[in-house]
Design a protein around this motif. Structure first.
Motif, PDB file in Angstrom:
ATOM      1  N   GLY A  28     -11.466  18.549  21.933  1.00  0.00           N
ATOM      2  CA  GLY A  28     -10.999  18.320  23.293  1.00  0.00           C
ATOM      3  C   GLY A  28     -11.255  19.530  24.155  1.00  0.00           C
ATOM      4  N   TYR A  29     -10.181  20.186  24.605  1.00  0.00           N
ATOM      5  CA  TYR A  29     -10.301  21.368  25.442  1.00  0.00           C
ATOM      6  C   TYR A  29      -9.313  22.438  24.998  1.00  0.00           C
ATOM      7  CZ  TYR A  29     -13.215  18.519  28.408  1.00  0.00           C
ATOM      8  OH  TYR A  29     -14.229  17.717  28.857  1.00  0.00           O
ATOM      9  N   LYS A  30      -9.832  23.634  24.845  1.00  0.00           N
ATOM     10  CA  LYS A  30      -9.030  24.775  24.415  1.00  0.00           C
ATOM     11  C   LYS A  30      -8.562  25.567  25.625  1.00  0.00           C
ATOM     12  CE  LYS A  30      -9.357  28.794  21.307  1.00  0.00           C
ATOM     13  NZ  LYS A  30     -10.285  29.551  20.422  1.00  0.00           N
ATOM     14  N   PHE A  42      -3.324  15.725  34.163  1.00  0.00           N
ATOM     15  CA  PHE A  42      -2.443  16.525  33.308  1.00  0.00           C
ATOM     16  C   PHE A  42      -2.472  17.980  33.742  1.00  0.00           C
ATOM     17  CE2 PHE A  42      -3.661  12.976  30.579  1.00  0.00           C
ATOM     18  CZ  PHE A  42      -2.457  12.625  29.986  1.00  0.00           C
ATOM     19  N   SER A  43      -1.329  18.625  33.620  1.00  0.00           N
ATOM     20  CA  SER A  43      -1.228  20.068  33.784  1.00  0.00           C
ATOM     21  C   SER A  43      -0.605  20.641  32.527  1.00  0.00           C
ATOM     22  CB  SER A  43      -0.366  20.418  35.005  1.00  0.00           C
ATOM     23  OG  SER A  43      -0.220  21.819  35.125  1.00  0.00           O
ATOM     24  N   ALA A  44      -1.179  21.718  31.995  1.00  0.00           N
ATOM     25  CA  ALA A  44      -0.678  22.294  30.743  1.00  0.00           C
ATOM     26  C   ALA A  44      -0.797  23.808  30.785  1.00  0.00           C
ATOM     27  CB  ALA A  44      -1.447  21.733  29.551  1.00  0.00           C
ATOM     28  N   SER A  45       0.198  24.478  30.216  1.00  0.00           N
ATOM     29  CA  SER A  45       0.159  25.941  30.089  1.00  0.00           C
ATOM     30  C   SER A  45       0.750  26.339  28.742  1.00  0.00           C
ATOM     31  CB  SER A  45       0.922  26.614  31.235  1.00  0.00           C
ATOM     32  OG  SER A  45       2.274  26.184  31.264  1.00  0.00           O
ATOM     33  N   ASP A  46       0.431  27.552  28.320  1.00  0.00           N
ATOM     34  CA  ASP A  46       0.934  28.085  27.032  1.00  0.00           C
ATOM     35  C   ASP A  46       0.614  27.149  25.862  1.00  0.00           C
ATOM     36  OD1 ASP A  46       2.035  30.367  28.234  1.00  0.00           O
ATOM     37  OD2 ASP A  46       3.829  29.246  28.797  1.00  0.00           O
ATOM     38  N   PHE A  47      -0.601  26.616  25.853  1.00  0.00           N
ATOM     39  CA  PHE A  47      -0.986  25.688  24.787  1.00  0.00           C
ATOM     40  C   PHE A  47      -2.203  26.205  24.049  1.00  0.00           C
ATOM     41  CE2 PHE A  47      -3.647  24.578  28.311  1.00  0.00           C
ATOM     42  CZ  PHE A  47      -4.818  24.078  27.773  1.00  0.00           C
ATOM     43  N   THR A  76      -4.834  23.728  22.076  1.00  0.00           N
ATOM     44  CA  THR A  76      -5.889  22.741  22.323  1.00  0.00           C
ATOM     45  C   THR A  76      -5.268  21.456  22.842  1.00  0.00           C
ATOM     46  OG1 THR A  76      -7.244  23.654  20.543  1.00  0.00           O
ATOM     47  CG2 THR A  76      -7.796  21.449  21.309  1.00  0.00           C
ATOM     48  N   PHE A  77      -5.847  20.887  23.889  1.00  0.00           N
ATOM     49  CA  PHE A  77      -5.410  19.612  24.452  1.00  0.00           C
ATOM     50  C   PHE A  77      -6.420  18.563  23.989  1.00  0.00           C
ATOM     51  CE2 PHE A  77      -3.227  18.024  28.604  1.00  0.00           C
ATOM     52  CZ  PHE A  77      -2.760  16.913  27.933  1.00  0.00           C
TER      53      PHE A  77
END
Length: 485
Positions: free
Chosen positions: A31-33, A464-469, A471-472
């Protein structure tokens, strides 16, 4: 699970086979890192940096050089400062000039344009850079087999924008034409030289073509073959190589040259989107970096001003793209000198103020890193995780029928044990593909890994918004059928 596909911003949102946004992330197979922001690695230069280069000497020392509009620097691990190593009087670079470096044995050679002849610094011996006697001034430089090769040169008061000029064989100090295989070659019908890539053979990029230079020995020395005449590279800051493969930006998009021909890597994917926002008036601020550990090429460029604010990321193994939004000065590839615990304290006001973890291999020395510059400092991408945005294609649950999205389940891994990912989503729904689109209020993921929301329409798109992750990977959703429209 609905796995995220590749980022395809050149395609319309409806039934796009990939995703329409992939911002502040790096494409990976799953996916996306997450991508990290820049963190200070050096003290400040006098102006924004126009080149960074790492060299390892025969004395086993790692040396990190940089240059700005007037000076050449060497990073001092003792206090993280950029020590001025310029020749007496320093330099004066033109607005569009940049420093380019090569290493030939223990000698680091720098070139920046047509005002100064080549500059030389011998690791373990030199205290300052100095003129390399008898050499031309040059915009581009590379090492091809046993020769230092320059292009777009000036000597004897004359500029030769399409001339290649190389040193004596196995001698970076010998530049007498006709002696020990030092010579010149003009390619006068495909524009000015815009880059040189070295190796077992040389690749010389011109505005309207590409030439391969192959060592043939005396009396010919090098054979020059025009292997690409249908396109060239008008953007010098876009040229990068991984082994024998050369990546560059042409008049119509991004390409990979394999030594014989070029193939598009951005057509119908990112080329149109890039050119729609690229500030060509400041094209000289474009830079490129290579991360072979993660199989990435990254291009930095400006969109609205002279200062670069966007980065295109290309995973050359997966052939997938993403983008990064970040104010910076340049990107580059280098390896790090070693730091002691006391040295590390000099990078920031204190060890506690460091943006990069002390556990990071960056401090060990000799580690290869993708970095760049910002705020006149050398920087590395080892800071805090950037807030990412991934936006799906627009989809229709059942042809001709309205529906309601009621729940979304994201699939995201952790970056580390100390932080919990923060994830939210919002949905845009509309009756027709040409209606104006408006995303609803963002909702956060709950303890059961659900994002509860309600959005009705015939066509839907999720942001989607993501932080402190870490891989999505993708998502699942709950969607209810509605009536016919």
């Amino acid at each position: 699970m609905n796995r995220f596909g590749e980022w395809l911003p050149d395609q319309p949102p409806l039934e796009n086979p990939g995703v329409t946004l992939a911002t502040n992330v790096v494409p990976v197979a799953a996916g996306y890192k997450a991508m990290k922001t820049m963190a200070d690695y050096s003290g400040a230069a006098d102006a924004y940096l126009r080149g960074i280069f790492a060299a390892k000497g025969s004395n086993d020392t790692n040396n990190l050089f940089a240059g700005d509009a007037t000076k050449l620097y060497l990073l001092s691990a003792g206090d993280s400062s950029l020590a001025n190593k310029s020749k007496s009087g320093n330099y004066t670079l033109g607005t569009k000039d940049a420093w380019r470096f090569v290493q030939f044995g223990d000698r680091v050679i720098a070139a920046h344009g047509t005002d100064d002849i080549l500059q030389s610094y011998v690791i373990g011996t030199s205290s300052l850079f100095a003129d390399l006697s008898g050499t031309p001034a040059a915009r581009y430089i590379a090492v091809v087999r046993d020769f230092v090769v320059t292009g777009y040169v000036r000597y004897s008061s004359t500029t030769h924008p399409w001339r290649v000029y190389w040193s004596a064989i196995d001698d970076a100090t010998g530049w007498t034409i006709g002696t020990n295989q030092s010579d010149i070659q003009d390619i006068a019908d495909i524009g000015n030289i815009t880059g040189i890539v070295g190796g077992e053979y040389g690749v010389v990029l011109f505005e309207n073509g590409i030439v391969r230079m192959t060592y043939a020995g005396s009396p010919l020395i090098f054979q020059f073959d025009k292997v690409e005449t249908s396109r060239g590279c008008p953007y010098p800051g876009s040229v990068a190589n991984v082994g024998p493969f050369v990546f560059y930006l042409s008049q119509d998009g991004f390409y990979l040259f394999d030594g014989n021909s070029s193939r598009s890597i951005g057509s119908e994917k990112v080329d149109r989107t890039f050119f729609d926002e690229f500030d060509k008036a400041n094209a000289h601020r474009m830079t490129v970096g290579v991360d072979p550990r993660n199989k990435l090429i990254i291009w930095s460029y400006p969109t609205t001003s002279a200062t670069p604010n966007k980065i295109l990321v290309y995973n050359y193994l997966l052939e997938r793209w993403s983008s990064i939004e970040l104010e910076h000065d340049s990107v580059a590839s280098f390896f790090s000198p070693s730091y002691t615990l006391e040295n590390v304290d000099n990078v920031n006001s204190s060890i506690d103020a460091l943006d990069t973890s002390l556990d990071d291999p960056l401090w060990v020395g000799g580690e290869f890193f993708l970095g760049g510059s910002k705020d006149k400092k050398i920087q590395t991408f080892t800071g805090a995780t950037l807030t990412a945005t991934v936006q799906t294609a627009e989809f229709e649950n059942t042809a001709g029928q309205a529906s309601m999205v009621t729940q979304i389940q994201p699939y995201v891994t952790r970056d580390n044990d100390a932080t919990t990912p923060a994830i939210s989503a919002q949905v845009a729904s509309r009756a027709r593909p040409h209606d104006l689109q408006s995303f609803g209020t963002a909702s956060n993921v709950n303890a059961n890994n659900f994002i509860p929301l309600r959005s009705s329409g015939r066509f839907h798109q999720i942001k989607f918004s993501a932080s402190d992750f870490g891989t999505f990977q993708g998502f699942d959703m709950a969607i209810q059928a509605g009536g016919m429209r």
